[in-house]
Design an enzyme around this catalytic site. Structure first.
Site, PDB file in Angstrom:
ATOM      1  N   ASP A   1       3.640  -9.282  -1.334  1.00 13.53           N
ATOM      2  CA  ASP A   1       3.734  -7.800  -1.111  1.00 13.53           C
ATOM      3  C   ASP A   1       3.492  -7.194   0.169  1.00 13.53           C
ATOM      4  O   ASP A   1       3.123  -7.196   0.989  1.00 13.53           O
ATOM      5  CB  ASP A   1       3.159  -7.707  -1.808  1.00 13.53           C
TER       6      ASP A   1
ATOM      7  N   ASP B   1       3.924  -7.244   8.206  1.00 20.31           N
ATOM      8  CA  ASP B   1       2.856  -7.539   7.321  1.00 20.31           C
ATOM      9  C   ASP B   1       2.961  -8.032   5.611  1.00 20.31           C
ATOM     10  O   ASP B   1       3.543  -6.714   5.369  1.00 20.31           O
ATOM     11  CB  ASP B   1       1.804  -6.057   7.215  1.00 20.31           C
TER      12      ASP B   1
ATOM     13  N   HIS C   1       2.023  -0.657   8.069  1.00 19.03           N
ATOM     14  CA  HIS C   1       2.041   0.331   7.306  1.00 19.03           C
ATOM     15  C   HIS C   1       2.076   1.314   8.016  1.00 19.03           C
ATOM     16  O   HIS C   1       1.417   2.869   7.646  1.00 19.03           O
ATOM     17  CB  HIS C   1       0.037   0.369   7.110  1.00 19.03           C
TER      18      HIS C   1
ATOM     19  N   HIS D   1       0.365 -12.679   2.298  1.00 19.59           N
ATOM     20  CA  HIS D   1       0.952 -12.473   0.767  1.00 19.59           C
ATOM     21  C   HIS D   1       1.836 -11.580   0.866  1.00 19.59           C
ATOM     22  O   HIS D   1       2.392 -11.923   1.609  1.00 19.59           O
ATOM     23  CB  HIS D   1      -0.475 -11.238   0.894  1.00 19.59           C
TER      24      HIS D   1
ATOM     25  N   GLU E   1      -1.638  -7.924  -2.906  1.00 18.98           N
ATOM     26  CA  GLU E   1      -2.784  -7.343  -1.599  1.00 18.98           C
ATOM     27  C   GLU E   1      -3.206  -6.177  -0.754  1.00 18.98           C
ATOM     28  O   GLU E   1      -4.245  -5.866  -1.041  1.00 18.98           O
ATOM     29  CB  GLU E   1      -2.239  -8.577  -0.175  1.00 18.98           C
ATOM     30  N   GLU E   2      -1.648  -5.751  -0.815  1.00 15.83           N
ATOM     31  CA  GLU E   2      -2.408  -4.073  -0.156  1.00 15.83           C
ATOM     32  C   GLU E   2      -2.598  -3.187  -1.077  1.00 15.83           C
ATOM     33  O   GLU E   2      -3.122  -1.791  -1.186  1.00 15.83           O
ATOM     34  CB  GLU E   2      -0.668  -3.231   0.074  1.00 15.83           C
TER      35      GLU E   2
ATOM     36  N   ASP F   1      -2.729 -12.828   8.433  1.00 13.57           N
ATOM     37  CA  ASP F   1      -2.547 -12.099   7.827  1.00 13.57           C
ATOM     38  C   ASP F   1      -3.016 -10.753   9.266  1.00 13.57           C
ATOM     39  O   ASP F   1      -3.955  -9.754   8.898  1.00 13.57           O
ATOM     40  CB  ASP F   1      -2.433 -11.620   7.040  1.00 13.57           C
TER      41      ASP F   1
END
Ligand SMILES: [Zn+2]
Length: 377
Positions: free
Chosen positions: A78, A106, A352, A76, A139-140, A163
């Protein structure tokens, strides 16, 4: 075979392009150029307008030079926030961010590793089956981009998403989740003057929560009430409280049962909460918003895609550990549409958070593994 400097340059370039969810356009523009440079045909869908992003999902196709079913690769584009003016810094072979932002490994590490593998396939003229590559948006924010993909466009029956954290780890199962918001509506009254005329929404909520089974329910299932908001002032009996929570499970029946158990308890407490003022009876009420977040993912341990990855790992003398994920990812959606997809570790760590990092060695290793997987597909 793997070009370490090319990985460093590619990661530095991608990490320097901010791409928080819904603002992936600059990243998409760069990737379109990069994949075309590699000889891929690039298409976009129109998911952006549906989910509120300034970009769309990107599908790249490489025709391959060996007959066979295509292999699907996914990542992904984003990232989570804070992701403004991300400045990647490389020290002793480890990338971190310079400021108080995430790094974006990520999932940019996954995209970098896909690009490096394609570079190597091309340079070394390694025979390979066609590749279908999906680079998603949003995605997030709940796999929003992947949910909008037109799955009829993929010929691949199996694939891998790059991922997840660590290295030499393959995820073959991930839970499904239900997210919910429950509003409990009581009745406001002055807490000092006429408390007997009020119904406290906070009291209903606390009675209900104290009866719920939360945390780890069993090896497959978890439940949580994550936020509680309500009330206006210390002298007002609160008329409204809003609870937000989730249930996750690898087992779809347990997911449903656990979600129902929570809702039933709230319904029960709400139904008991009433007050009579004169000849009028007031009854508490509730409103439920239930979101089924993603379908579960379970790829059997003897599935061809896992055999393929194990064989590639063995050839590199790097046995692959098969694990379960705690959360959902785009792979849940692909599996839900009949494509057997597992998740491969990219080396990303502490994602994150602003302490996120990734080592160049691990990106080299992941790229090497990917080349070996594609060579054997
Ligand atoms: Zn991710």
């Amino acid at each position: 075979m793997i070009n370490r400097q090319r990985i460093i340059d590619e990661f530095t370039c991608q990490a320097s392009i901010d791409s928080p969810s819904f603002k992936e356009a600059a990243m998409a523009e760069y990737l379109e150029h990069r994949f075309k440079q590699l000889g891929g045909s690039v298409e976009f869908d129109d998911a952006g307008a549906v989910i509120g992003s300034n970009s769309n999902n990107m599908i790249i196709r490489f025709s391959g030079n060996k007959v066979g079913e295509p292999l699907l690769l996914s990542a992904h584009m984003d990232t989570v926030t804070p992701a403004e003016n991300v400045e990647p810094v490389l020290n002793d072979g480890i990338f971190t961010s310079a400021g108080a932002t995430i790094l974006g490994g990520d999932d940019k590490s996954g995209i970098v590793e896909i690009i490096e593998a394609l570079e190597v396939l091309h340079e070394q003229q390694i025979p390979h089956v066609p590749q279908e590559i999906a680079i998603t948006i949003g995605e997030e924010q709940g796999l929003l981009g992947a949910k909008q993909l037109d799955f009829s466009q993929f010929k691949a029956k199996q694939g891998l998403a790059l991922d997840t954290r660590g290295i030499d780890i393959v995820i073959n199962r991930a839970p499904a989740a239900n997210r919910f918001t429950i509003d409990i509506i009581g009745h406001e009254a002055h807490a000092g003057v006429c408390p007997e005329q009020g119904i406290s929404a906070i009291q209903i909520a606390s009675r209900a929560i104290s009866r719920m089974e939360l945390g780890r329910i069993d090896a497959e299932t978890t439940a949580n009430i994550g936020t509680i908001h309500g009330g206006l002032a210390s002298n007002i009996i609160p008329g409204r409280v809003s609870l937000r929570g989730e249930v996750r499970s690898h087992n779809i029946d347990k997911l449903r049962e656990q979600t129902e158990a929570i809702i039933t308890i709230v319904e029960d407490e709400v139904s008991r909460a009433k007050v009579t003022i004169g000849d009028e009876t007031k009854q508490a009420t509730m409103a439920l918003e239930l979101h089924e977040d993603f379908s579960p993912m379970l790829v059997a341990e003897d599935a061809p895609i896992l055999h393929l990855i194990q064989a590639a790992g063995a050839a590199l003398q790097r046995p692959q550990k098969i694990e379960a994920a705690g959360g959902g990812s785009d792979a849940n959606i692909f599996n839900g549409h009949g494509i057997e997809m597992v998740i491969m570790a990219t080396g990303m760590e502490k994602v994150h958070t602003i302490n996120e990092y990734i080592s160049v060695d691990d990106m080299v290793k992941a790229s090497e593994l990917l080349v070996e997987i594609i060579r054997r597909a």
